[in-house]
Design an enzyme around this catalytic site. Structure first.
Site, short mmCIF file in Angstrom:
data_model
loop_
_atom_site.label_atom_id
_atom_site.label_comp_id
_atom_site.label_asym_id
_atom_site.label_seq_id
_atom_site.Cartn_x
_atom_site.Cartn_y
_atom_site.Cartn_z
N ASP A 20 -28.63 -16.75 -33.72
CA ASP A 20 -28.01 -17.39 -32.56
C ASP A 20 -27.36 -16.33 -31.67
OD1 ASP A 20 -27.40 -19.51 -30.92
OD2 ASP A 20 -25.60 -20.11 -32.02
N GLY A 25 -16.66 -24.01 -29.95
CA GLY A 25 -18.10 -23.94 -30.18
C GLY A 25 -18.64 -25.26 -30.70
N ARG A 26 -19.90 -25.20 -31.14
CA ARG A 26 -20.55 -26.40 -31.65
C ARG A 26 -19.87 -26.93 -32.90
NH1 ARG A 26 -26.84 -25.09 -31.58
NH2 ARG A 26 -25.87 -23.10 -32.08
N GLU A 73 -13.46 -24.40 -33.62
CA GLU A 73 -12.60 -23.91 -32.52
C GLU A 73 -11.99 -22.59 -32.96
OE1 GLU A 73 -9.77 -27.08 -32.01
OE2 GLU A 73 -10.98 -28.00 -30.43
N VAL A 121 -8.76 -20.16 -27.94
CA VAL A 121 -9.49 -19.19 -27.10
C VAL A 121 -10.99 -19.44 -27.09
CG1 VAL A 121 -7.79 -17.34 -27.30
CG2 VAL A 121 -9.59 -17.50 -29.01
N1 ADE Z 1 -13.39 -15.81 -29.59
C1 ADE Z 1 -14.06 -16.05 -30.71
N2 ADE Z 1 -13.71 -15.22 -31.67
C2 ADE Z 1 -12.76 -14.40 -31.15
C3 ADE Z 1 -12.03 -13.30 -31.65
N3 ADE Z 1 -12.17 -12.91 -32.89
N4 ADE Z 1 -11.19 -12.67 -30.83
C4 ADE Z 1 -11.06 -13.09 -29.57
N5 ADE Z 1 -11.72 -14.11 -29.04
C5 ADE Z 1 -12.57 -14.76 -29.82
#
Ligand code: ADE
Length: 524
Positions: free
Chosen positions: A335, A211-212, A215, A208
Site C-alpha cells: 500500500d 486512515g482506513r 487513527e 494527526v
Molecule cells: N502520521 C502517521 N504516523 C505519524 C507519525 N509517526 N508521526 C507523525 N505523523 C504521523
C-alpha cells in the site's frame, strides 16, 4: 519637709579626644590619665570611640544624659559599666557608652562586632535594598539544592522499585528522539510487544492522521518522575480492526526491519479498558509526504534526498538480508503511497502503515499468497494487481508491484520540484483523470486499457538530474513487472546522482509555500 537628697558629682575619665589603640572589639582601657570631678551631679561618664580613615580615637568626658551628645541620646546612663553601642550621630557613625560609677568610662566594652563602615545614607539604602535580594538568592540556592536531592532520591527509588509497568529502555527512548538524527543504535528490545499488564503512561495530545483502519495521535510518553516526556505517535485501532493491528505489529516486531527509512516502532499494546489496540512509534512533526508536497515546493537537492531515501527504505523492506548481512525475511508493503510515507526533519522519508504488509517467508504457499487477494489503494495499484494477475509463483512479483507504486510517488515529488520549470499545485497521480477515491474499475480503464501514466512534460527533462529521475520513474512503472527496476537499483541511481550534483547548476533551496502545521491526514 526634708531637703532634696544630696548627690555627689561623678568621678570620670576626662581626656576629651585622643588617639586610641582600641580596635572596637572586646574590652579596652581608655588610657586616659585624667580623672575629673564632673561639673554637675547629674552628669555621667561617657566614652566615644570612632573609626577614622587611618586611626581610631577615643573621647572621654562628663555629660548630662538629658542633653543629647552629638545628636545621640545617652540611654544607658544608669548602667554601672560602659558598654559601647554603635550609633548614627551628627558627624557620622560612632560607638558610645555612658555609665554612672566612678571612672566607669575607663573600661570600655565592645559586645557588637564592628559594624560595616557605612558612611553615607546612600550606602545604607543600597545595603538595605540588597538584603531581600540576598535572602532570595539564598532561598533559591537552597531550593535548587533541595530539588536536586529530591530528584536523585526519586530516581534511586524508581530504579529500585519493582514494577509491572514496562519502562522503555534507553535505546528505545533515545530512538524516539534521535530517529531524526539517523541514530544507528540497534536494540534487541526495539521492536517488541508490551506484554506487561500495565499500559505505558501515555497522554494523547492531537489527532494527526485518520486512515482506513486506525487513527494516529501525537502523544506524550511520561516515563520520568519529573514533568519530562517524550513525544511519540500512537496509532489506535478499534476492536474490529484487530487483524490490521496484529498484522502491522507482527511486521514491526521483526528486529531486522529496523532502518532509518522505516518508521521506528516502540511497542504495541492491547488497551483492554478502552477496547482498543495501540501501536506506539516515533513521531515526525513534518507529517506525511502528501501533505508536505501539498504545502511545499521542493528543490532539486530535496528531490534527490526524498527520492533516494524512499528507495532506500523500500530496498531495505524488500531485502533478504539486513545492512550487516544477517538473513532477513523480505517484506512487501502493498500500500505504498505518499500518505503512507513520513517526512523526517532532515527531509528524508520513512515508510509507515504496514497494515497490509506481507512477510515473504519460505513457509508461504501459493494458496496463502492467492488468499491474500487484491489489496492496496486503487490509485496506486500496479496493472497486474488491478487485473488480479500477479504471478504467485514468484515472490518477486509482489516487490515489482511495490515498485510501480513507488514510481508514482517519485513522480509526485518531481511534480513539485522547482527544477522542472513551472510548478503546478499538488495533484495526486492521475489527479485530473479520476475522482478523489477512484475505484479499481476506473483505474483499470486508465492504467490497463489506455496504458495511461501520469504525464512527464518535455520541460521537466531539461534538467539533467530530473531527466535521470524521470527515466528511472519510466522504468519503474513499466507495464511488464519483470522489466521494472529493483528498489536497490533505484537507490543506487539516486546515490550516483549525488556525485552529479556538483555539475548541476540549479540548486535553489526549498520554497516554503504555507507555514508548516499539522493537519489531519485524510483520504487514505
Ligand atoms: N502520521 C502517521 N504516523 C505519524 C507519525 N509517526 N508521526 C507523525 N505523523 C504521523
Amino acid at each position: 519637709m526634708f531637703p532634696p537628697p544630696f548627690t555627689l558629682a561623678s568621678l570620670c575619665k576626662f581626656c576629651d579626644l585622643q588617639s586610641s589603640t582600641c580596635d572596637g572589639t572586646g574590652t579596652c582601657k581608655s588610657n586616659c590619665s585624667i580623672t575629673s570631678i564632673c561639673d554637675h551631679p547629674e552628669q555621667v561618664c561617657v566614652s566615644i570611640w570612632r573609626r577614622n580613615d587611618n586611626n581610631h580615637t577615643l573621647e572621654t568626658l562628663c555629660h548630662d544624659p538629658d542633653v543629647p551628645l552629638y545628636g545621640v541620646r545617652l540611654d544607658d546612663s544608669n548602667s554601672s559599666t560602659c558598654v559601647m553601642k554603635e550609633k548614627k550621630a551628627e558627624g557620622g557613625m560612632l560607638s558610645i557608652c555612658s555609665c554612672n560609677q566612678e571612672e566607669c568610662n575607663d573600661n570600655i566594652i565592645f559586645t557588637q562586632l564592628p559594624g560595616p563602615t557605612v558612611e553615607s545614607p546612600v550606602a545604607a539604602v543600597i545595603l538595605v535594598s540588597l538584603l531581600p535580594l540576598l535572602v532570595l538568592a539564598v532561598l533559591v540556592v537552597a531550593m535548587f539544592y533541595w530539588y536536586r536531592v529530591y530528584r536523585r532520591r526519586q530516581s534511586e527509588w524508581e530504579t529500585r522499585k519493582p514494577s509491572k509497568r514496562k519502562v522503555l529502555d534507553c535505546s528505545d527512548a533515545c530512538a524516539i528522539m534521535m530517529d531524526d538524527d539517523r541514530s544507528d543504535s540497534s536494540s534487541t528490545h526495539a521492536n517488541s510487544l508490551n506484554h506487561n499488564t500495565e499500559p505505558l503512561p501515555i497522554e494523547l495530545d492531537l489527532l494527526v492522521g485518520k486512515g482506513r483502519f486506525a487513527e494516529v495521535y501525537k502523544a506524550k510518553l511520561k516515563q520520568s518522575p519529573s514533568e519530562q516526556f517524550e513525544t511519540v505517535a500512537v496509532k489506535i485501532f478499534p476492536e474490529e480492526e484487530y487483524a490490521s493491528w496484529k498484522n502491522e505489529k507482527d511486521i514491526f516486531s521483526d528486529i531486522d526491519l529496523k532502518h532509518e527509512n522505516i518508521l521506528h516502532f516502540l511497542t504495541a499494546e492491547e488497551r483492554k479498558v478502552e477496547k482498543q489496540y495501540w501501536l506506539i512509534t516515533a513521531f515526525h512533526p513534518r507529517g506525511n509526504l502528501q501533505d508536505y508536497l501539498t504545502r511545499h515546493v521542493v528543490s532539486w537537492e530535496d528531490l534527490r534526498v526524498l527520492g533516494g531515501s524512499l528507495a532506500q527504505g523500500v530496498a531495505h523492506l524488500h531485502s533478504d538480508h539486513s545492512s550487516c548481512g544477517r538473513p532477513k525475511v523480505p517484506i512487501v508493503h502493498r500500500d505504498l503511497k505518499s500518505s503512507n510515507i513520513l517526512v523526517k526533519s532532515d527531509l528524508t522519508c520513512c515508510l509507515c502503515d504496514f497494515g497490509l504488509g506481507l512477510r515473504l517467508d519460505n513457509s508461504l504457499s501459493v494458496d496463502d499468497l492467492a488468499n491474500s487477494g487484491q489489496v492496496g489503494t486503487a490509485r496506486y495499484m500496479a496493472p497486474e494487481v488491478l487485473e488480479s494477475r500477479i504471478n504467485l509463483e514468484n515472490i518477486e512479483s509482489f516487490k515489482q508491484a511495490d515498485i510501480y507504486s513507488m514510481a508514482l510517488v517519485l513522480w509526485e515529488i518531481t511534480s513539485r520540484c522547482n527544477a522542472i520549470g513551472e510548478v503546478k499545485e499538488y495533484e495526486p497521480p492521475f489527479g485530473s483523470k479520476v475522482r478523489e477515491h477512484p475505484c479499481v474499475e476506473s483505474m483499470k480503464d486508465n492504467v490497463l486499457r489506455d496504458r495511461g501514466r501520469p504525464e512527464i512534460p518535455e520541460s521537466w527533462i531539461k534538467h539533467q538530474g530530473v531527466s535521470i529521475v524521470c527515466a528511472t520513474i519510466n522504468e519503474c512503472w513499466d507495464h511488464d513487472p519483470e522489466a521494472r527496476l529493483t528498489a536497490h537499483c533505484v537507490a543506487e541511481r539516486f546515490d550516483e546522482m549525488e556525485d552529479e550534483l556538483d555539475k548541476l547548476s540549479s540548486r535553489s533551496s526549498s520554497e516554503e509555500k504555507i507555514p508548516e502545521d499539522l493537519s489531519v491526514n485524510e483520504g487514505k
